[in-house]
Design an enzyme around this catalytic site. Structure first.
Site, PDB file in Angstrom:
ATOM      1  N   HIS A  84       1.951   3.889  20.853  1.00  0.00           N
ATOM      2  CA  HIS A  84       1.787   4.873  19.571  1.00  0.00           C
ATOM      3  C   HIS A  84       0.526   5.633  19.604  1.00  0.00           C
ATOM      4  CE1 HIS A  84       2.353   6.245  15.515  1.00  0.00           C
ATOM      5  NE2 HIS A  84       1.522   5.434  15.246  1.00  0.00           N
ATOM      6  N   GLY A 104       0.790  -1.298  -0.028  1.00  0.00           N
ATOM      7  CA  GLY A 104      -0.070  -0.065  -0.011  1.00  0.00           C
ATOM      8  C   GLY A 104       0.951   1.257  -0.211  1.00  0.00           C
TER       9      GLY A 104
HETATM   10  O1  TXD Z   1       3.612   4.404  13.331  1.00  0.00           O
HETATM   11  C1  TXD Z   1       3.101   3.483  12.893  1.00  0.00           C
HETATM   12  N1  TXD Z   1       3.253   2.088  13.274  1.00  0.00           N
HETATM   13  C2  TXD Z   1       1.995   3.794  11.910  1.00  0.00           C
HETATM   14  C3  TXD Z   1       1.026   2.736  11.576  1.00  0.00           C
HETATM   15  C4  TXD Z   1       2.163   4.912  11.241  1.00  0.00           C
HETATM   16  C5  TXD Z   1       1.252   5.182  10.038  1.00  0.00           C
HETATM   17  C6  TXD Z   1       0.248   4.099   9.701  1.00  0.00           C
HETATM   18  N2  TXD Z   1       0.203   2.929  10.492  1.00  0.00           N
HETATM   19  C7  TXD Z   1      -0.335   1.599  10.165  1.00  0.00           C
HETATM   20  O2  TXD Z   1       0.188   1.077   8.789  1.00  0.00           O
HETATM   21  C8  TXD Z   1      -1.780   1.953   9.366  1.00  0.00           C
HETATM   22  O3  TXD Z   1      -2.604   1.988  10.321  1.00  0.00           O
HETATM   23  C9  TXD Z   1      -1.776   0.546   8.729  1.00  0.00           C
HETATM   24  O4  TXD Z   1      -2.338  -0.570   9.634  1.00  0.00           O
HETATM   25  C10 TXD Z   1      -0.254   0.288   8.136  1.00  0.00           C
HETATM   26  C11 TXD Z   1      -0.227   0.549   6.827  1.00  0.00           C
HETATM   27  O5  TXD Z   1      -0.675   1.621   6.198  1.00  0.00           O
HETATM   28  P1  TXD Z   1      -0.644   2.124   4.665  1.00  0.00           P
HETATM   29  O6  TXD Z   1      -0.804   3.423   4.792  1.00  0.00           O
HETATM   30  O7  TXD Z   1       0.530   1.346   3.933  1.00  0.00           O
HETATM   31  O8  TXD Z   1      -2.127   1.338   4.125  1.00  0.00           O
HETATM   32  P2  TXD Z   1      -2.389   0.718   2.863  1.00  0.00           P
HETATM   33  O9  TXD Z   1      -1.861   1.687   2.058  1.00  0.00           O
HETATM   34  O10 TXD Z   1      -3.962   0.647   3.108  1.00  0.00           O
HETATM   35  O11 TXD Z   1      -1.733  -0.744   2.672  1.00  0.00           O
HETATM   36  C12 TXD Z   1      -2.241  -1.715   3.379  1.00  0.00           C
HETATM   37  C13 TXD Z   1      -1.677  -2.738   2.419  1.00  0.00           C
HETATM   38  C14 TXD Z   1      -2.848  -2.741   1.184  1.00  0.00           C
HETATM   39  O12 TXD Z   1      -2.169  -2.902  -0.064  1.00  0.00           O
HETATM   40  C15 TXD Z   1      -3.643  -4.200   1.340  1.00  0.00           C
HETATM   41  O13 TXD Z   1      -4.001  -4.975  -0.114  1.00  0.00           O
HETATM   42  C16 TXD Z   1      -2.685  -5.267   2.164  1.00  0.00           C
HETATM   43  O14 TXD Z   1      -1.960  -4.009   2.995  1.00  0.00           O
HETATM   44  N3  TXD Z   1      -2.970  -6.485   3.001  1.00  0.00           N
HETATM   45  C17 TXD Z   1      -2.433  -7.411   2.561  1.00  0.00           C
HETATM   46  N4  TXD Z   1      -1.177  -7.771   2.443  1.00  0.00           N
HETATM   47  C18 TXD Z   1      -0.638  -8.849   2.790  1.00  0.00           C
HETATM   48  N5  TXD Z   1      -1.433  -9.915   3.346  1.00  0.00           N
HETATM   49  C19 TXD Z   1      -2.637  -9.599   3.888  1.00  0.00           C
HETATM   50  N6  TXD Z   1      -3.517 -10.459   4.583  1.00  0.00           N
HETATM   51  C20 TXD Z   1      -3.297  -8.138   3.623  1.00  0.00           C
HETATM   52  N7  TXD Z   1      -4.228  -7.704   3.961  1.00  0.00           N
HETATM   53  C21 TXD Z   1      -4.464  -6.339   3.219  1.00  0.00           C
END
Ligand code: TXD
Length: 319
Positions: free
Chosen positions: A176, A12
């Site tokens: 966090h 993502g």
């Molecule tokens: O400080 C911190 N830890 C954070 C955390 C700061 C900012 C954002 N934070 C968290 O990171 C946010 O709440 C999300 O839980 C994650 C990822 O954030 P992002 O902005 O990259 O989210 P996206 O764009 O929705 O991407 C998530 C991707 C997306 O492409 C889905 O298709 C994929 O995860 N996805 C999976 N990939 C692999 N396997 C499974 N099961 C799966 N499910 C969804």
């Protein structure tokens, strides 16, 4: 020497940014994994085409198959869903817990020697669950939040004092977001503690209190501005700093969600604390003396994490 291998689970916003940074900095060859077909492959192709312009040789591939992460040196996990309107915190927890289970099993099978950095929210619970499902040593599984939170704190402090961000060092503990504990006494400008700078008339307690509040709400402020999605540039670069410290055995002192076994009076939980990251993963947990206010703040964080773990265990009986 063979290039290192960096596996990114979740393609993502953060995953794509991580892939770009890892390739640009030549941390190693990059494998971008997602369950959505086409997206990791498309982003990988796009990123590969940055190579001739930027001059990197790292390969970037996209995949939907865990077998492609085989032998990864570092795995960074952003997989999951974000909370949407109408979704309760427990709904989100249930969904992302299932995601951690599949990711943990993929890592266990194909990259058991990797250093694993979890970013998925709710961070302090997800990193714990990911460790449980992967079965890797606790020292090899950490959560990224503190580097980002302290970067936010440092940014605001640099603006407040009109100094370079390079001369600001800030210190945060705990969970966090809301339960983050910025430790103002250990936050400095070129070694001068913030309370001393207040005494010198460079700022006021009220202004610093407002900065602390803004830092704790740092993610929410960006979510509100973006309208959709959450921050990704600074979260990605923060995780890259952790990966670099591991790969280069830099032994940097970084605030991370680390597994505590007695430190800070906590046993068996992941909590944000300063750690040393080197070739063995988390090589030291640095335990500092806290005043009553910071102790109380940390306790709130710890209680919130405990509550989340109870909810995780209720959802998945294997935990
Ligand atoms: O400080 C911190 N830890 C954070 C955390 C700061 C900012 C954002 N934070 C968290 O990171 C946010 O709440 C999300 O839980 C994650 C990822 O954030 P992002 O902005 O990259 O989210 P996206 O764009 O929705 O991407 C998530 C991707 C997306 O492409 C889905 O298709 C994929 O995860 N996805 C999976 N990939 C692999 N396997 C499974 N099961 C799966 N499910 C969804």
């Amino acid at each position: 020497m063979a290039r290192k291998k960096i596996a990114l689970i979740g393609a993502g916003n953060i995953g794509g940014t991580l892939a770009h940074l890892a390739a640009q900095k030549e941390l190693g060859d990059v494998v971008l994994f997602d369950i959505v077909e086409g997206v990791p492959q498309g982003k990988a192709l796009d990123l590969s085409q940055c190579g001739p312009v930027e001059g990197f040789d790292a390969s970037v591939i996209g995949t939907n198959d865990y077998a492609d992460i085989a032998g990864a040196d570092v795995v960074i996990v952003t997989a999951g869903v974000a909370r949407k309107p109408g979704m309760s915190r427990d709904d989100l927890l249930g969904i992302n817990l299932k995601v951690m289970k599949s990711v943990g099993e993929g890592i266990k099978q194909y990259a058991p020697d990797a250093f694993v950095i979890c970013i998925t929210n709710p961070l302090d619970a997800m990193v714990w669950a990911l460790r449980e499902f992967s079965g890797l040593p606790h020292s090899k599984v950490v959560g990224m939040a503190g580097v980002l939170d302290s970067a936010r704190f440092s940014t605001f402090l640099a603006w407040e004092f009109g100094v370079s961000v390079r001369d600001v060092s800030s210190f945060v503990l705990g969970g966090h977001g809301d339960t983050m504990v910025p430790v103002v006494e250990y936050s400095t400008v070129k070694g001068i503690p913030v309370p001393d700078l207040i005494k010198m008339g460079k700022s006021t307690q009220e202004r610093i209190d407002a900065i602390v509040k803004r830092t704790a709400n740092g993610g929410g402020e960006i979510v509100a501005l973006l309208g959709t999605g959450s921050a990704y540039y600074a979260p990605a670069t923060s995780a890259i700093a952790m990966a670099q410290s591991y790969l280069g055995d830099q032994k940097r002192v970084l605030p991370c969600a680390a597994y505590l076994e007695g430190q800070y009076g906590v046993d068996g939980l992941y909590v944000g604390v300063p750690v040393v990251i080197g070739k063995d993963g988390v090589e030291q947990v640095i335990e500092i003396a806290l005043d009553e206010k910071a102790k109380a703040g940390l306790q709130v964080s710890i209680d919130a994490v405990k509550e989340l773990l109870v909810a995780c265990k209720a959802i998945d009986g294997s935990l």
